[in-house]
Design an enzyme around this catalytic site. Structure first.
Site, PDB file in Angstrom:
ATOM      1  N   THR A 272       0.819  -1.204   0.000  1.00 57.90           N
ATOM      2  CA  THR A 272       0.000   0.000   0.000  1.00 57.90           C
ATOM      3  C   THR A 272       0.856   1.257   0.000  1.00 57.90           C
ATOM      4  O   THR A 272       0.640   2.183  -0.789  1.00 57.90           O
ATOM      5  CB  THR A 272      -0.917   0.008   1.238  1.00 57.90           C
ATOM      6  OG1 THR A 272      -1.665  -1.200   1.276  1.00 57.90           O
ATOM      7  CG2 THR A 272      -1.886   1.182   1.184  1.00 57.90           C
TER       8      THR A 272
ATOM      9  N   TYR B 294     -13.218  -5.516  -2.428  1.00 61.83           N
ATOM     10  CA  TYR B 294     -14.489  -5.050  -3.003  1.00 61.83           C
ATOM     11  C   TYR B 294     -15.561  -6.133  -3.080  1.00 61.83           C
ATOM     12  O   TYR B 294     -16.732  -5.860  -2.826  1.00 61.83           O
ATOM     13  CB  TYR B 294     -14.256  -4.430  -4.400  1.00 61.83           C
ATOM     14  CG  TYR B 294     -15.502  -3.894  -5.065  1.00 61.83           C
ATOM     15  CD1 TYR B 294     -16.077  -2.711  -4.632  1.00 61.83           C
ATOM     16  CD2 TYR B 294     -16.111  -4.585  -6.111  1.00 61.83           C
ATOM     17  CE1 TYR B 294     -17.230  -2.223  -5.231  1.00 61.83           C
ATOM     18  CE2 TYR B 294     -17.265  -4.106  -6.706  1.00 61.83           C
ATOM     19  CZ  TYR B 294     -17.821  -2.923  -6.270  1.00 61.83           C
ATOM     20  OH  TYR B 294     -18.956  -2.443  -6.856  1.00 61.83           O
TER      21      TYR B 294
ATOM     22  N   TYR C 111      -2.327 -10.569   4.729  1.00 64.38           N
ATOM     23  CA  TYR C 111      -2.431  -9.135   5.020  1.00 64.38           C
ATOM     24  C   TYR C 111      -3.880  -8.881   5.418  1.00 64.38           C
ATOM     25  O   TYR C 111      -4.755  -8.777   4.563  1.00 64.38           O
ATOM     26  CB  TYR C 111      -2.034  -8.348   3.774  1.00 64.38           C
ATOM     27  CG  TYR C 111      -1.948  -6.839   3.921  1.00 64.38           C
ATOM     28  CD1 TYR C 111      -2.112  -6.198   5.140  1.00 64.38           C
ATOM     29  CD2 TYR C 111      -1.672  -6.053   2.801  1.00 64.38           C
ATOM     30  CE1 TYR C 111      -2.016  -4.825   5.251  1.00 64.38           C
ATOM     31  CE2 TYR C 111      -1.577  -4.678   2.897  1.00 64.38           C
ATOM     32  CZ  TYR C 111      -1.745  -4.062   4.109  1.00 64.38           C
ATOM     33  OH  TYR C 111      -1.654  -2.689   4.206  1.00 64.38           O
TER      34      TYR C 111
ATOM     35  N   ARG D 210      -9.534  -1.633   4.198  1.00 63.45           N
ATOM     36  CA  ARG D 210      -9.211  -1.426   2.795  1.00 63.45           C
ATOM     37  C   ARG D 210      -9.892  -2.444   1.879  1.00 63.45           C
ATOM     38  O   ARG D 210     -10.279  -2.123   0.764  1.00 63.45           O
ATOM     39  CB  ARG D 210      -7.694  -1.490   2.577  1.00 63.45           C
ATOM     40  CG  ARG D 210      -6.938  -0.278   3.122  1.00 63.45           C
ATOM     41  CD  ARG D 210      -5.492  -0.286   2.653  1.00 63.45           C
ATOM     42  NE  ARG D 210      -4.728   0.834   3.196  1.00 63.45           N
ATOM     43  CZ  ARG D 210      -4.663   2.044   2.642  1.00 63.45           C
ATOM     44  NH1 ARG D 210      -5.322   2.289   1.524  1.00 63.45           N
ATOM     45  NH2 ARG D 210      -3.938   2.993   3.203  1.00 63.45           N
TER      46      ARG D 210
ATOM     47  N   LYS E  58       0.453  -9.865   8.401  1.00 64.27           N
ATOM     48  CA  LYS E  58       0.536  -8.439   8.720  1.00 64.27           C
ATOM     49  C   LYS E  58      -0.811  -8.076   9.316  1.00 64.27           C
ATOM     50  O   LYS E  58      -1.844  -8.072   8.633  1.00 64.27           O
ATOM     51  CB  LYS E  58       0.832  -7.606   7.473  1.00 64.27           C
ATOM     52  CG  LYS E  58       0.897  -6.109   7.784  1.00 64.27           C
ATOM     53  CD  LYS E  58       1.188  -5.265   6.553  1.00 64.27           C
ATOM     54  CE  LYS E  58       1.199  -3.779   6.936  1.00 64.27           C
ATOM     55  NZ  LYS E  58       1.458  -2.883   5.782  1.00 64.27           N
TER      56      LYS E  58
ATOM     57  N   ILE F  36       5.497  -4.573  10.103  1.00 61.07           N
ATOM     58  CA  ILE F  36       5.648  -3.978   8.771  1.00 61.07           C
ATOM     59  C   ILE F  36       4.959  -2.626   8.859  1.00 61.07           C
ATOM     60  O   ILE F  36       3.730  -2.544   8.816  1.00 61.07           O
ATOM     61  CB  ILE F  36       5.004  -4.840   7.670  1.00 61.07           C
ATOM     62  CG1 ILE F  36       5.591  -6.249   7.656  1.00 61.07           C
ATOM     63  CG2 ILE F  36       5.165  -4.177   6.302  1.00 61.07           C
ATOM     64  CD1 ILE F  36       4.878  -7.201   6.689  1.00 61.07           C
TER      65      ILE F  36
END
Length: 320
Positions: free
Chosen positions: A67, A129, A155, A160, A183, A223
């Site tokens: 990102t 999405y 992740y 997001r 993460k 991270i």
């Protein structure tokens, strides 16, 4: 009579191997651009400069095309070129590649290209999405892990992707031989604790302000984008926790938090790039729809980092 040896189980053996592979402070490196008229090509000279600047700063490795690296603004060829530049100049430091997508065929094709590179890991979020079921998520990550030459790092970032990975799903995925870490941006302290206690995944803090709490619970590292600013201090904080010097870790953490707050007061990675530009490491250029940080914030960051330097000394700030 020989001393009794502690018994190990497959889970504890896997946890040890995992912790060795993914631990410490990993830098999610920005992607520098330059401005050429209406175009903003990747600035590979600046990228080489950044890798050289950070590779001996105490970080455990690089995360590329995540990102913070504006991966969504890079096409497939650009991402491969960025990875190749970093790998060529990382001086043996391990590199994790970001792999985001929601079309399985396209994502697997990109993974096949990654498989030709000497990567330490592949960082993959949930397909964004479309919000699949938990069964769909298990199938998605298992398919990627089956195909990947490098270990998969999950992740978990629901704000997001629009999808929450439940604890049961994460524990199921932890049983896959090629899924080795996470993460953790899920924002659920219970899930974080349960994954650390389970021991099969290397748990890396993904939210900068959760660094100390994750490490003190037994997490393996982080991270975090803020480690662009004085990474030696983040590495020192990590080492302090590992050696049970928690007073030292707390002092470092509280000293770094004003910088963290500023770095995320406007959209990431705008503030990081503004600060790096002030350091003379790159041009302050982002690709639309991302925008540069405000001049006022850029100056606040300079002042905040100067305060850290004043508190700990320039030598400590620049320690390699």
């Amino acid at each position: 009579m020989q001393d009794a040896q502690p018994q190990t189980t497959p889970a504890t053996t896997t946890a040890t191997a995992t912790a060795t592979r993914f631990r410490g402070i990993w830098l999610p490196l920005i992607t520098p651009f330059t401005r050429e008229g209406a175009n903003t090509p990747v600035d590979h000279a600046a990228l080489r400069r950044l890798v050289t600047h950070y590779r001996h700063s105490g970080i455990a490795g690089f995360v590329i095309c995540g990102t913070t690296g504006e991966a969504a603004a890079l096409d497939d060829a650009e991402q491969l070129a960025v990875l190749e530049t970093v790998l060529a100049h990382a001086d043996g430091l391990p590199v994790i590649a970001g792999l985001a997508g929601n079309h399985l065929g396209h994502t697997l094709a990109r993974l096949d290209a990654f498989n030709a590179l000497p990567l330490a890991g592949v960082l993959a979020p949930a397909p964004y999405y479309i919000r699949p079921s938990q069964a769909g998520l298990i199938d998605w990550f298992s398919t990627l892990a089956d195909r990947s030459n490098a270990p998969l790092v999950l992740y978990d970032i629901p704000y997001r992707t629009g999808t929450t990975l439940t604890l049961d799903t994460l524990l199921t995925l932890a049983g896959h031989d090629n899924i080795r870490g996470i993460k953790d941006c899920g924002g659920n302290a219970h899930t974080t604790q349960a994954l650390i206690a389970d021991g099969r995944l290397s748990v890396l803090a993904g939210e900068d302000h959760q660094l100390l709490s994750t490490l003190t619970m037994g997490g393996h590292g982080a991270i975090i984008a803020s480690s662009h600013c004085r990474p030696a201090h983040y590495a020192a904080l990590y080492r302090a926790v590992q050696s049970q010097q928690l007073d030292v870790a707390r002092v470092l953490f509280h000293a770094l938090m004003p910088v963290v707050k500023l770095l995320f007061s406007e959209a990431n990675p705008g503030p990081v790039k503004a600060w790096l530009a002030r350091e003379g490491l790159l041009e302050d250029v982002l690709r639309a729809p991302m925008t540069s940080a405000s001049p006022a914030l850029a100056q606040q960051l300079v002042d905040a980092v100067a305060a850290i330097d004043a508190a700990f000394g320039a030598k400590a700030a620049n320690a390699a």
